[in-house]
Design an enzyme around this catalytic site. Structure first.
Site, short mmCIF file in Angstrom:
data_model
loop_
_atom_site.label_atom_id
_atom_site.label_comp_id
_atom_site.label_asym_id
_atom_site.label_seq_id
_atom_site.Cartn_x
_atom_site.Cartn_y
_atom_site.Cartn_z
N ARG A 187 0.68 -1.13 -0.01
CA ARG A 187 -0.11 -0.12 0.38
C ARG A 187 1.28 1.53 -0.23
NH1 ARG A 187 -5.51 0.92 3.58
NH2 ARG A 187 -5.55 0.36 1.76
N ARG A 238 -13.45 -8.80 1.05
CA ARG A 238 -11.77 -8.56 0.54
C ARG A 238 -10.72 -10.01 1.70
NH1 ARG A 238 -9.92 -2.93 1.68
NH2 ARG A 238 -8.07 -4.45 0.92
N GLN A 279 -10.14 -3.96 -3.59
CA GLN A 279 -11.58 -3.75 -3.27
C GLN A 279 -12.25 -3.23 -4.50
OE1 GLN A 279 -11.67 -1.47 -0.21
NE2 GLN A 279 -14.06 -2.33 -0.82
N1 NVA Z 1 -10.04 6.96 -0.93
C1 NVA Z 1 -9.34 6.37 0.11
C2 NVA Z 1 -9.81 4.57 0.94
C3 NVA Z 1 -9.03 3.82 1.37
C4 NVA Z 1 -9.49 2.91 1.87
C5 NVA Z 1 -8.00 7.04 0.59
O1 NVA Z 1 -7.55 6.88 -0.89
O2 NVA Z 1 -7.99 6.87 1.77
N1 CP Z 2 -11.35 0.25 2.09
C1 CP Z 2 -10.14 -0.40 2.81
O1 CP Z 2 -9.24 -0.88 2.25
O2 CP Z 2 -9.72 -0.06 3.81
P1 CP Z 2 -8.46 0.04 4.85
O3 CP Z 2 -8.07 1.46 4.45
O4 CP Z 2 -8.83 -0.03 6.69
O5 CP Z 2 -7.21 -1.07 4.52
#
Ligand code: NVA
Ligand code: CP
Length: 309
Positions: free
Chosen positions: A101, A291, A131
Site C-alpha cells: 500500500r 475483502r 477493493q
Molecule cells: N480513497 C480512500 C480509500 C481508503 C480505503 C483513500 O485512498 O484514502
Molecule cells: N477499504 C480499505 O482498504 O480499508 P483499510 O484502509 O482499512 O485497509
C-alpha cells in the site's frame, strides 16, 4: 510480467476477473478445502499508509491458506531508507509474495519489476483493485450475474473510483460516476476503461449530477471526500462535496432493490449519512468480509502451485 501480479484490473482479461470472483465465492463457501494451498508460504505486507481492512484480511487470508504474513510498517522507508528496487530484490529472496500500500503507484510497479515474486496492489494513489474485486463479489452475491448491472459512484473521483471503473468495464456492467467539476476520475483511466468496455459491452459514464447517476441503479457507492494523503485539502473539499452526500433522498432515486456500498473507513454524515450506512440497503460489512475471500482467491492464483497439465 503483469500477468504474475495484481497491479490493476485493467491488466487482466475479462475472463480472469470473472475467474477471481468465481474462485472467491468457492473459497468463501468451502474455506477448509483451501487450508493448505499456501502452506509454508510467506507474504510481506508493506504499508506507507494506515489500514484496518487490508492488513487484517491479507494476514488472516494467509493464515487460513496455511501460510504466514509479515506486517512491515512505514519504518521500512520505501525509497527513503533504501531504494524500492533494493527492498524488492531483498524481499524476493525470502518471501513468496508482496502486498504493498503506497502513495505513488510507481512504487508498486517498481516492486513488481524487481522483486521476482508476485506483487499485489493493496491501494495506491491511483487504484485499489482488491477493493473493487470485493465490491463486485458482494454485488454478485446479491444479484447473481453482473453483466448489464448498473452501479453509480458518487463523490470524489479517486483510486477506488478508478478500480471500480476498470472492474465494471471487464465485467460488462454500466457504471455512472458523478463528481463535482474538477474532481473527475483521471481522463486516461476513463479512456482505458472505455477501451476495455468495448470488448464487453460495458458502459462508462461520467457526469456531475448525483441524482442522474443513481437513477434506477442496482448499487450506489461512495467513498471519503479526501483520501489518505489529501488531509490538508479536507477543509476546502468539505465545502464543495455536500451535494454529493449519499442520504435517504438520494438512495430513493436508485432501484428499490438497490444496495449501498462504501469501501470504508467512512466519515459518517459527511459522504454518507448514518441512516444509509446503517440502514437496510447497506452491505458494507459483507463488502468488508469479502475483502478476505477475494484476496484469498488472488493469492491462490498468484502464489499457489500451478495446476499440472
Ligand atoms: N480513497 C480512500 C480509500 C481508503 C480505503 C483513500 O485512498 O484514502
Ligand atoms: N477499504 C480499505 O482498504 O480499508 P483499510 O484502509 O482499512 O485497509
Amino acid at each position: 510480467m503483469k500477468r504474475r501480479h495484481l497491479i490493476s484490473l485493467h491488466d487482466l482479461s475479462a475472463d480472469k476477473v470473472q475467474e477471481i470472483l468465481t474462485l472467491a465465492a468457492e473459497v468463501k463457501a468451502h474455506p477448509k478445502q483451501y487450508k493448505d494451498t499456501l502452506k509454508l508460504k510467506t507474504l510481506a505486507m508493506l504499508f506507507e499508509k494506515p489500514s484496518l481492512r487490508t492488513r487484517v484480511t491479507f494476514e488472516t487470508g494467509m493464515t487460513q491458506l496455511g501460510g504466514h504474513a509479515i506486517y512491515l510498517a512505514q519504518d521500512v522507508g520505501l525509497g527513503k531508507r533504501e531504494s524500492v528496487s533494493d527492498i524488492a530484490k531483498n524481499l524476493g529472496r525470502w518471501v513468496d509474495g508482496i502486498m504493498a500500500r503506497t502513495f505513488a503507484h510507481k512504487t508498486v510497479t517498481d516492486l513488481a519489476e524487481y522483486a521476482g515474486v508476485p506483487v499485489i496492489n493493496g491501494l495506491t494513489d491511483l487504484s485499489h483493485p482488491c477493493q473493487a474485486l470485493a465490491d463486485y463479489l458482494t454485488i454478485q452475491e446479491k444479484f447473481g450475474d453482473l453483466k448489464g448491472r448498473k452501479i453509480a459512484y458518487v463523490g470524489d473521483g479517486n483510486n477506488v473510483t478508478h478500480s471500480l471503473m476498470f472492474g465494471a468495464a471487464k465485467l460488462g456492467m454500466e457504471i455512472r460516476v458523478a463528481t463535482p467539476a474538477g474532481f473527475e476520475p483521471k481522463a486516461e483511466v476513463v479512456a482505458m476503461a472505455r477501451e476495455d468496455a468495448q470488448e464487453t459491452g460495458a458502459k462508462i459514464e461520467i457526469m456531475q449530477d448525483p441524482h442522474e447517476a443513481v437513477r434506477g441503479v442496482d448499487a450506489v457507492y461512495t467513498d471519503v471526500w479526501a483520501s489518505m494523503g489529501q488531509e490538508s485539502e479536507a477543509g476546502d473539499r468539505a465545502k464543495i462535496f455536500p451535494p454529493y452526500q449519499v442520504n435517504s433522498k438520494l438512495m430513493a432515486g436508485a432501484a428499490p432493490h438497490a444496495v449501498f456500498l462504501h469501501c470504508l473507513p467512512a466519515h459518517r454524515n459527511d459522504e454518507v449519512t448514518d441512516e444509509v450506512l446503517d440502514g437496510p440497503q447497506s452491505v458494507i460489512l459483507d463488502e468488508a468480509e469479502n475483502r478476505l475471500h477475494a484476496q484469498k482467491a488472488v493469492m491462490i492464483l498468484l502464489m499457489g502451485k500451478k495446476k499440472k497439465k
